[in-house]
Design a protein around this motif. Structure first.
Motif, PDB file in Angstrom:
ATOM      1  N   ARG A 124       0.832  -1.206   0.000  1.00  0.00           N
ATOM      2  CA  ARG A 124       0.000   0.000   0.000  1.00  0.00           C
ATOM      3  C   ARG A 124       0.864   1.252   0.000  1.00  0.00           C
ATOM      4  N   TYR A 125       1.919   1.256   0.808  1.00  0.00           N
ATOM      5  CA  TYR A 125       2.829   2.413   0.821  1.00  0.00           C
ATOM      6  C   TYR A 125       3.557   2.551  -0.514  1.00  0.00           C
ATOM      7  N   ASP A 126       3.967   1.434  -1.106  1.00  0.00           N
ATOM      8  CA  ASP A 126       4.682   1.477  -2.387  1.00  0.00           C
ATOM      9  C   ASP A 126       3.807   2.067  -3.488  1.00  0.00           C
ATOM     10  N   LEU A 127       2.529   1.694  -3.497  1.00  0.00           N
ATOM     11  CA  LEU A 127       1.625   2.197  -4.526  1.00  0.00           C
ATOM     12  C   LEU A 127       1.329   3.678  -4.322  1.00  0.00           C
ATOM     13  N   ILE A 128       1.207   4.097  -3.069  1.00  0.00           N
ATOM     14  CA  ILE A 128       1.015   5.525  -2.789  1.00  0.00           C
ATOM     15  C   ILE A 128       2.217   6.317  -3.303  1.00  0.00           C
ATOM     16  N   TYR A 129       3.416   5.790  -3.055  1.00  0.00           N
ATOM     17  CA  TYR A 129       4.628   6.479  -3.510  1.00  0.00           C
ATOM     18  C   TYR A 129       4.647   6.590  -5.037  1.00  0.00           C
ATOM     19  N   ALA A 130       4.375   5.478  -5.718  1.00  0.00           N
ATOM     20  CA  ALA A 130       4.404   5.483  -7.186  1.00  0.00           C
ATOM     21  C   ALA A 130       3.361   6.431  -7.761  1.00  0.00           C
ATOM     22  N   ARG A 131       2.225   6.561  -7.068  1.00  0.00           N
ATOM     23  CA  ARG A 131       1.138   7.414  -7.543  1.00  0.00           C
ATOM     24  C   ARG A 131       1.379   8.893  -7.258  1.00  0.00           C
ATOM     25  N   GLN A 132       2.026   9.189  -6.130  1.00  0.00           N
ATOM     26  CA  GLN A 132       2.087  10.570  -5.662  1.00  0.00           C
ATOM     27  C   GLN A 132       3.516  11.115  -5.613  1.00  0.00           C
ATOM     28  N   TYR A 133       4.430  10.507  -6.362  1.00  0.00           N
ATOM     29  CA  TYR A 133       5.834  10.904  -6.318  1.00  0.00           C
ATOM     30  C   TYR A 133       6.036  12.394  -6.597  1.00  0.00           C
ATOM     31  N   THR A 134       6.859  13.015  -5.774  1.00  0.00           N
ATOM     32  CA  THR A 134       7.398  14.354  -6.025  1.00  0.00           C
ATOM     33  C   THR A 134       8.832  14.376  -5.491  1.00  0.00           C
ATOM     34  N   LEU A 135       9.635  15.308  -5.973  1.00  0.00           N
ATOM     35  CA  LEU A 135      11.007  15.434  -5.486  1.00  0.00           C
ATOM     36  C   LEU A 135      11.026  15.807  -4.003  1.00  0.00           C
ATOM     37  N   SER A 136      10.061  16.642  -3.590  1.00  0.00           N
ATOM     38  CA  SER A 136       9.993  17.017  -2.170  1.00  0.00           C
ATOM     39  C   SER A 136       9.652  15.806  -1.305  1.00  0.00           C
ATOM     40  N   MET A 137       8.843  14.880  -1.832  1.00  0.00           N
ATOM     41  CA  MET A 137       8.541  13.655  -1.094  1.00  0.00           C
ATOM     42  C   MET A 137       9.810  12.834  -0.901  1.00  0.00           C
ATOM     43  N   ASP A 138      10.647  12.747  -1.933  1.00  0.00           N
ATOM     44  CA  ASP A 138      11.921  12.029  -1.806  1.00  0.00           C
ATOM     45  C   ASP A 138      12.801  12.645  -0.718  1.00  0.00           C
ATOM     46  N   LEU A 139      12.860  13.969  -0.680  1.00  0.00           N
ATOM     47  CA  LEU A 139      13.659  14.644   0.340  1.00  0.00           C
ATOM     48  C   LEU A 139      13.157  14.324   1.743  1.00  0.00           C
ATOM     49  N   LYS A 140      11.847  14.381   1.928  1.00  0.00           N
ATOM     50  CA  LYS A 140      11.267  14.109   3.247  1.00  0.00           C
ATOM     51  C   LYS A 140      11.538  12.667   3.675  1.00  0.00           C
ATOM     52  N   ILE A 141      11.360  11.733   2.752  1.00  0.00           N
ATOM     53  CA  ILE A 141      11.604  10.325   3.080  1.00  0.00           C
ATOM     54  C   ILE A 141      13.069  10.110   3.450  1.00  0.00           C
ATOM     55  N   LEU A 142      13.966  10.751   2.692  1.00  0.00           N
ATOM     56  CA  LEU A 142      15.404  10.603   2.955  1.00  0.00           C
ATOM     57  C   LEU A 142      15.753  11.077   4.358  1.00  0.00           C
ATOM     58  N   PHE A 143      15.238  12.233   4.751  1.00  0.00           N
ATOM     59  CA  PHE A 143      15.561  12.770   6.069  1.00  0.00           C
ATOM     60  C   PHE A 143      14.846  12.005   7.179  1.00  0.00           C
ATOM     61  N   GLN A 144      13.618  11.554   6.926  1.00  0.00           N
ATOM     62  CA  GLN A 144      12.899  10.811   7.960  1.00  0.00           C
ATOM     63  C   GLN A 144      13.474   9.408   8.155  1.00  0.00           C
ATOM     64  N   THR A 145      14.259   8.933   7.193  1.00  0.00           N
ATOM     65  CA  THR A 145      14.954   7.655   7.379  1.00  0.00           C
ATOM     66  C   THR A 145      15.935   7.742   8.540  1.00  0.00           C
ATOM     67  N   LEU A 146      16.455   8.945   8.812  1.00  0.00           N
ATOM     68  CA  LEU A 146      17.333   9.133   9.970  1.00  0.00           C
ATOM     69  C   LEU A 146      16.603   8.804  11.268  1.00  0.00           C
ATOM     70  N   LEU A 147      15.303   9.140  11.335  1.00  0.00           N
ATOM     71  CA  LEU A 147      14.515   8.820  12.524  1.00  0.00           C
ATOM     72  C   LEU A 147      14.368   7.316  12.676  1.00  0.00           C
ATOM     73  N   VAL A 148      14.196   6.617  11.548  1.00  0.00           N
ATOM     74  CA  VAL A 148      14.059   5.156  11.580  1.00  0.00           C
ATOM     75  C   VAL A 148      15.357   4.518  12.064  1.00  0.00           C
ATOM     76  N   MET A 149      16.482   5.085  11.678  1.00  0.00           N
ATOM     77  CA  MET A 149      17.784   4.510  12.043  1.00  0.00           C
ATOM     78  C   MET A 149      18.029   4.529  13.549  1.00  0.00           C
ATOM     79  N   VAL A 150      17.411   5.475  14.264  1.00  0.00           N
ATOM     80  CA  VAL A 150      17.585   5.525  15.719  1.00  0.00           C
ATOM     81  C   VAL A 150      16.414   4.900  16.462  1.00  0.00           C
TER      82      VAL A 150
END
Length: 458
Positions: free
Chosen positions: A406-432
Motif C-alpha cells: 500500500r505504501y509502495d503504490l502511494i509512492y508510485a502514484r504521488q511521487y514528487t522530489l519534495s517527497m523524496d527529500l522528506k523520506i530521505l531525512f525521515q529515514t534518519l529517525l528510523v535509524m535511531v
C-alpha cells in the motif's frame, strides 16, 4: 465527540510558535553578546530573523513536524525535534554565509541553538500531553465477521501503544441502535464487509460525528490522485498509468547521483569499519550480493553488508527474515536496526540499478508468490527500487507484504522530489528507532485485551 484529525489551522499555530521560539532565541542571544545599543545595527537582526524562519521551515518540514500532530508518539516527537534542530543549525549557517552581510558567530548560533532546542522540546512535549488529556483515549469498535481480521486489528492497536486508542469491542453485525455503537468514538470497518454495509456504517458515522477507519483496497490506491474532468455535464476522474514522467525520471536520477555520491563520501569511515568488523565477528565476507528484481522486474545484483551467518539459506532455501530470527548475528542486529546493512546499495544507485527512494527490491522467488496472492504487486515495478521508501519509514521489518505494498503504490502514484527529500531525512529517525526495525509485540497487553473481547471473538 472530539475529532482528532490534524486541523490545518493547528498546523499554522504550531508552526508559528516553533518559528517564534527560533527567532526570539537568536534576538535574545544577539543582545546578550552585543548589547541593546550595539552598533551592529537592527538590519542584521532582521536579516538573521528572516534566515531563521527560512531555515526553520525547511528543517521542520523535512522531518514532517506538521503532519499528524495528534497521532505521533512521544518518542518520534522527541527524535523529530532533535534532528530538526541539528539541521536547522546547519541550514542557517549555510544560508548566513551566502546571504547575510555579516555571518553570525558560531558561538552565538550554538548557544542559542541549545536553548531553542530545549524550549521547543518543552513546548512540543507539553502539546503532546495536552492533546492526549484533551482528547483522552478514544474507544474503537471493530465491525465485521472476519475474525482473523479482528485479531490482526487488535494486535496493531496494541503495538501502536500511544495512549490514543482502546479497542473496546467487536460486533459482527452493525446496529445503529446498539449502545456499543453509540458509545464508540471510532468504527473500524472489516475489509470483507459488503459495499452496502460499508455505505450504511459510513453514513451513520458522518451523521453522528464519529470517525471511520477503513483499510484502503488496492483499487483505491491505484485510482488515487486522479484529475477531475468534465464530459458534457458529467464529472469524471481521469487516471493514467502508474509511471513517472520523463521529467520526473530525469530529476530523480540527478537527485540520486548527487546525494548518493555525497553519502558515499560521508559514510566511507563507517563503510570501512564494517568491512573489517563483520568478518572478524563471524565467519564469511563482509559483503554479499544477491539477485533481486528491479525496474520493470529486470534482475540485477544487490550489494549488502552481511547481517546473518554465512550460507544462512543453505539448508532452508529462500526464507524471509522474521522477528528474533536466529540467523541474524549480534553485529547484524545492530546494523539492521540502524539500516547500515543497506549502505553498499549506494553503489547500485550510482550504477542506475536502484534509486535512493522507492519500493524495496525483492527476490524473484518471493515476487512470484506475492503476485499470486496480490495481482497488484506487479505495479511496484513501474518505479525503480530504492534503499529506503515510504514503507521503510512507516512500517517494520515484520509488516505484512500487503501493507507494505500500500505504501509502495502511494509512492508510485504521488511521487514528487519534495517527497523524496522528506523520506530521505525521515529515514534518519528510523535509524535511531530500533523498536521499529525489530517489530513490536506486547504480550501482556494482548492478553488483557483478548480477555476483554473474549465473549465476542471466541
Amino acid at each position: 465527540m472530539r475529532r482528532q484529525q490534524t486541523d490545518p489551522y493547528l498546523r499554522v499555530i504550531v508552526g508559528f510558535l516553533d518559528l517564534s521560539i527560533l527567532c526570539l532565541g537568536l534576538i535574545v542571544f544577539k543582545w546578550l553578546y552585543y548589547g541593546l545599543t550595539s552598533s551592529s545595527g537592527a538590519l542584521f537582526t532582521i536579516e538573521w530573523v528572516l534566515l531563521s524562519i527560512i531555515a526553520g521551515y525547511i528543517a521542520f518540514s523535512l522531518f514532517d513536524m506538521y503532519s499528524d500532530i495528534h497521532g505521533k508518539d512521544l518518542r518520534k516527537t522527541i527524535y523529530s525535534v532533535v534532528f530538526s534542530m541539528v539541521f536547522y543549525l546547519m541550514i542557517f549557517s549555510f544560508l548566513s554565509l551566502w546571504m547575510a552581510p555579516t555571518p553570525m558567530q558560531n558561538s552565538i548560533l550554538l548557544n542559542a541553538g541549545v536553548v531553542q532546542a530545549a524550549l521547543i522540546m518543552l513546548w512540543r512535549v507539553s502539546l503532546w500531553k495536552l492533546i492526549r488529556e484533551h482528547y483522552g483515549i478514544r474507544k474503537v469498535i471493530v465491525v465485521g465477521k472476519n475474525y482473523p481480521f479482528v485479531h490482526k486489528v487488535l494486535k496493531k492497536f496494541i503495538s501502536h501503544q500511544q495512549g490514543l486508542y482502546e479497542v473496546t469491542d467487536h460486533i459482527s453485525t452493525f446496529d445503529p441502535a446498539s449502545s456499543k455503537v453509540r458509545e464508540a468514538d471510532i468504527l473500524f470497518i472489516d475489509t470483507e464487509l459488503n459495499a452496502g454495509s460499508k455505505k450504511k456504517i459510513i453514513h451513520y458515522c458522518l451523521q453522528n460525528d464519529k470517525e471511520v477507519f477503513v483499510i484502503p483496497d488496492f483499487n483505491d490506491l491505484l485510482l488515487g490522485n486522479g484529475v477531475s474532468r468534465q464530459i458534457d455535464d458529467v464529472l469524471i476522474y481521469s487516471h493514467n498509468t502508474v509511471e513517472l514522467s520523463a521529467c520526473e525520471k530525469f530529476m530523480k536520477r540527478a537527485f540520486d547521483l548527487t546525494i548518493a555520491s555525497l553519502l558515499l563520501i560521508i559514510s566511507s569511515p563507517v563503510f570501512l569499519f564494517l568491512y573489517v568488523l563483520i568478518p572478524l565477528h563471524s565467519k564469511g565476507p563482509a559483503l554479499y550480493k544477491q539477485e533481486r528484481l528491479g525496474y520493470k522486474a529486470q534482475p540485477y545484483y544487490i550489494y549488502k553488508f552481511r547481517s546473518m551467518v554465512q550460507d544462512a539459506e543453505l539448508n532452508t532455501g529462500p526464507v524471509l527474515a522474521s522477528e528474533k530470527d536466529p540467523r541474524i548475528t549480534s553485529v547484524g542486529k545492530v546494523i539492521r536496526a540502524m539500516r547500515l546493512d543497506e549502505l553498499p546499495q549506494l553503489l547500485n544507485v550510482l550504477k542506475g540499478e536502484m534509486s535512493l527512494i522507492g519500493p524495496r527490491p525483492e527476490r524473484d522467488y518471493f515476487v512470484e508468490q506475492f503476485k499470486e496472492e496480490i495481482p497488484e504487486y506487479e505495479y511496484r515495478f513501474n518505479v525503480k527500487p530504492g534503499i529506503t521508501g515510504l514503507a521503510q519509514i512507516y512500517s517494520n521489518y515484520t509488516t505484512e507484504v500487503e501493507n507494505k505494498l500500500r505504501y509502495d503504490l502511494i509512492y508510485a502514484r504521488q511521487y514528487t522530489l519534495s517527497m523524496d527529500l522528506k523520506i530521505l531525512f525521515q529515514t534518519l529517525l528510523v535509524m535511531v528507532n530500533h523498536k521499529q526495525a525489530k517489530g513490536t509485540s506486547n504480550e501482556s497487553s494482548m492478553v488483557s485485551q483478548q480477555k476483554l473481547l473474549k465473549g465476542n471473538i471466541d
